[in-house]
Design a protein around this motif. Structure first.
Motif, PDB file in Angstrom:
ATOM      1  N   PHE A 169       0.912  -1.145  -0.027  1.00 49.05           N
ATOM      2  CA  PHE A 169      -0.020   0.054  -0.150  1.00 49.05           C
ATOM      3  C   PHE A 169       0.808   1.381   0.122  1.00 49.05           C
ATOM      4  CE2 PHE A 169      -2.586  -3.294   1.585  1.00 49.05           C
ATOM      5  CZ  PHE A 169      -3.694  -3.095   0.884  1.00 49.05           C
ATOM      6  N   THR A 170       2.164   0.938  -0.196  1.00 48.59           N
ATOM      7  CA  THR A 170       3.039   2.292  -0.275  1.00 48.59           C
ATOM      8  C   THR A 170       3.003   2.853  -1.972  1.00 48.59           C
ATOM      9  OG1 THR A 170       4.984   0.994  -1.383  1.00 48.59           O
ATOM     10  CG2 THR A 170       4.913   1.349   1.015  1.00 48.59           C
ATOM     11  N   SER A 171       3.434   4.207  -1.967  1.00 47.04           N
ATOM     12  CA  SER A 171       3.220   4.825  -3.295  1.00 47.04           C
ATOM     13  C   SER A 171       4.171   5.012  -3.903  1.00 47.04           C
ATOM     14  CB  SER A 171       2.338   6.289  -2.750  1.00 47.04           C
ATOM     15  OG  SER A 171       3.137   7.064  -1.916  1.00 47.04           O
ATOM     16  N   ASP A 172       5.348   4.924  -3.606  1.00 46.34           N
ATOM     17  CA  ASP A 172       6.698   5.090  -4.205  1.00 46.34           C
ATOM     18  C   ASP A 172       7.295   4.099  -4.661  1.00 46.34           C
ATOM     19  OD1 ASP A 172       7.539   4.357  -1.150  1.00 46.34           O
ATOM     20  OD2 ASP A 172       9.446   4.499  -2.250  1.00 46.34           O
ATOM     21  N   VAL A 173       8.168   4.065  -5.849  1.00 41.79           N
ATOM     22  CA  VAL A 173       8.601   2.727  -6.595  1.00 41.79           C
ATOM     23  C   VAL A 173       9.224   1.825  -5.737  1.00 41.79           C
ATOM     24  CG1 VAL A 173       8.446   4.086  -8.890  1.00 41.79           C
ATOM     25  CG2 VAL A 173      10.507   4.067  -7.343  1.00 41.79           C
ATOM     26  N   HIS A 174       9.917   2.297  -4.604  1.00 45.40           N
ATOM     27  CA  HIS A 174      10.908   1.603  -3.739  1.00 45.40           C
ATOM     28  C   HIS A 174       9.966   1.049  -2.629  1.00 45.40           C
ATOM     29  CE1 HIS A 174      14.407   2.974  -5.740  1.00 45.40           C
ATOM     30  NE2 HIS A 174      14.021   3.797  -5.866  1.00 45.40           N
ATOM     31  N   HIS A 175       8.867   1.134  -2.480  1.00 42.13           N
ATOM     32  CA  HIS A 175       7.940   0.495  -1.598  1.00 42.13           C
ATOM     33  C   HIS A 175       8.491   0.965  -0.185  1.00 42.13           C
ATOM     34  CE1 HIS A 175       5.761  -1.307  -4.552  1.00 42.13           C
ATOM     35  NE2 HIS A 175       6.618  -1.871  -5.224  1.00 42.13           N
ATOM     36  N   HIS A 176       8.754   2.180   0.172  1.00 42.10           N
ATOM     37  CA  HIS A 176       9.164   2.316   1.763  1.00 42.10           C
ATOM     38  C   HIS A 176       8.144   2.572   2.406  1.00 42.10           C
ATOM     39  CE1 HIS A 176      13.034   4.508  -0.522  1.00 42.10           C
ATOM     40  NE2 HIS A 176      13.307   3.344   0.195  1.00 42.10           N
ATOM     41  N   VAL A 177       8.240   1.782   3.605  1.00 45.21           N
ATOM     42  CA  VAL A 177       7.155   1.623   4.720  1.00 45.21           C
ATOM     43  C   VAL A 177       7.597   2.703   6.111  1.00 45.21           C
ATOM     44  CG1 VAL A 177       6.216  -0.347   3.798  1.00 45.21           C
ATOM     45  CG2 VAL A 177       7.850  -0.298   5.587  1.00 45.21           C
ATOM     46  N   ASP A 178       8.971   3.304   5.826  1.00 45.97           N
ATOM     47  CA  ASP A 178       9.386   3.917   7.110  1.00 45.97           C
ATOM     48  C   ASP A 178      10.281   4.938   6.518  1.00 45.97           C
ATOM     49  OD1 ASP A 178      11.373   2.252   5.678  1.00 45.97           O
ATOM     50  OD2 ASP A 178      12.332   1.634   7.464  1.00 45.97           O
ATOM     51  N   ASP A 179      10.714   5.830   7.625  1.00 44.00           N
ATOM     52  CA  ASP A 179      11.347   6.963   7.442  1.00 44.00           C
ATOM     53  C   ASP A 179      12.040   7.483   8.523  1.00 44.00           C
ATOM     54  OD1 ASP A 179      12.566   9.312   5.925  1.00 44.00           O
ATOM     55  OD2 ASP A 179      10.513   9.822   5.189  1.00 44.00           O
ATOM     56  N   THR A 180      13.021   8.363   8.439  1.00 40.00           N
ATOM     57  CA  THR A 180      13.722   8.839   9.849  1.00 40.00           C
ATOM     58  C   THR A 180      12.776   9.690  10.606  1.00 40.00           C
ATOM     59  OG1 THR A 180      14.509  10.865   8.458  1.00 40.00           O
ATOM     60  CG2 THR A 180      15.892   9.023   8.618  1.00 40.00           C
TER      61      THR A 180
END
Length: 241
Positions: A40-51
Motif C-alpha cells: 500500500f506504499t506509493s513510491d517505486v521503492h515501496h518504503h514503509v518507514d522514514d527517519t
C-alpha cells in the motif's frame, strides 16, 4: 471469526496453519487474512518507514501505508497494536476477543510506529516487559491463545474451561500411564474412582500451585470459605515439610 494481520513479513505466520489451529482453518472455524502493508506504499521503492522528525536513531513506520491497508479491509473489527508500552495480554483478554467476529492486528517493526498510528487502534497490547524485533511473534501468541477458545478448535470441549488462568488460578497437576514409573507414583486419589475426592484434590493442588508459583494471582482472586480452608491446610503441610 476472521483475523486480519497487517505485517511486513506474512511468511512468518506459517505456524498458525499447523496443528489444531491449522485444522480449524481447513474446517472453516476461523479465517486468517495476512495483509502486507508494503503493498500500500506509493513510491517505486515501496518504503514503509522514514527517519524520525527531530532526529534520532532508527527508522519509524509511516502512517500512510498502514492507514491504507486498514481502509482496504471490509470488516476490521477490533484493531490491536502490539507494542511494549501496551497493557499486558492475559487469558481474560483472549476470552473477550474470542467473542469477536473480526480482529485486526498491526505488527510493528524497526524503531516503532508514527504516533498517529496508535490513534487507528482500539487497544495497544504487550506480551511482556521485553523487546522483540517485531510484532509478529507476539501477535501469533495472542492469536493462538484466542483462537483455541473457539468452539471446535480443541478436541475436548472441557479443556479451555479447566486449564490454567481460566478461573484465575493455575491448573492442577496431571498424570497418565504408567501409574508407577521408576518409583515415581501417581497420587492414589486419582486412581481411587472417587470423583468427589478427585475434585477436592484438584482444587487443593490448583491452589497449591498458584500459591507456590504465582502468588500474585491470589491477590486478585476471591477465595471461597472452602478455598481459605484449603490454603490453610497447604500452609500447615508446607510448614511441617
Amino acid at each position: 471469526m476472521k483475523i486480519n494481520v497487517l505485517t511486513l513479513f506474512p511468511d512468518m505466520f506459517t505456524p498458525l496453519t499447523t496443528s489444531m489451529l491449522g485444522r480449524g482453518l481447513e474446517d472453516g472455524k476461523w479465517d486468517l487474512n495476512l495483509v502486507d502493508f508494503r503493498d500500500f506504499t506509493s513510491d517505486v521503492h515501496h518504503h514503509v518507514d522514514d527517519t524520525p522528525y527531530g532526529g534520532g536513531a532508527g527508522m519509524v513506520l509511516q502512517i500512510m501505508p498502514i492507514k491504507k491497508a486498514l481502509d482496504s479491509l471490509a470488516n476490521k473489527g477490533k484493531v490491536i497494536i502490539t507494542a511494549p508500552q501496551g497493557k499486558t495480554f492475559n487469558q481474560k483478554m483472549a476470552q473477550n476477543w474470542s467473542q469477536e467476529e473480526n480482529l485486526t492486528f498491526i505488527c510493528g517493526h524497526y524503531e516503532g510506529f508514527d504516533q498517529r498510528i496508535y490513534d487507528l487502534a482500539d487497544e495497544t497490547v504487550s506480551i511482556g516487559d521485553y523487546v522483540l524485533t517485531g510484532g509478529e511473534l507476539p501477535t501469533m501468541s495472542m492469536i493462538d491463545a484466542t483462537v483455541r477458545l473457539l468452539p471446535g478448535i480443541l478436541g475436548n470441549a472441557a479443556s479451555p474451561i479447566e486449564e490454567s488462568f481460566a478461573h484465575g488460578l493455575l491448573e492442577y497437576p496431571q498424570y497418565t500411564r504408567p501409574e508407577d514409573f521408576e518409583g515415581m507414583k501417581v497420587p492414589a486419589v486419582l486412581t481411587s474412582g472417587n470423583h468427589q475426592k478427585i475434585a477436592e484434590w484438584r482444587k487443593k493442588e490448583s491452589l497449591r500451585a498458584t500459591a507456590l508459583y504465582r502468588p500474585d494471582l491470589l491477590a486478585d482472586y476471591h477465595l471461597s470459605d472452602e478455598e481459605k480452608k484449603l490454603l490453610a491446610e497447604i500452609k500447615h503441610e508446607d510448614d511441617e515439610a
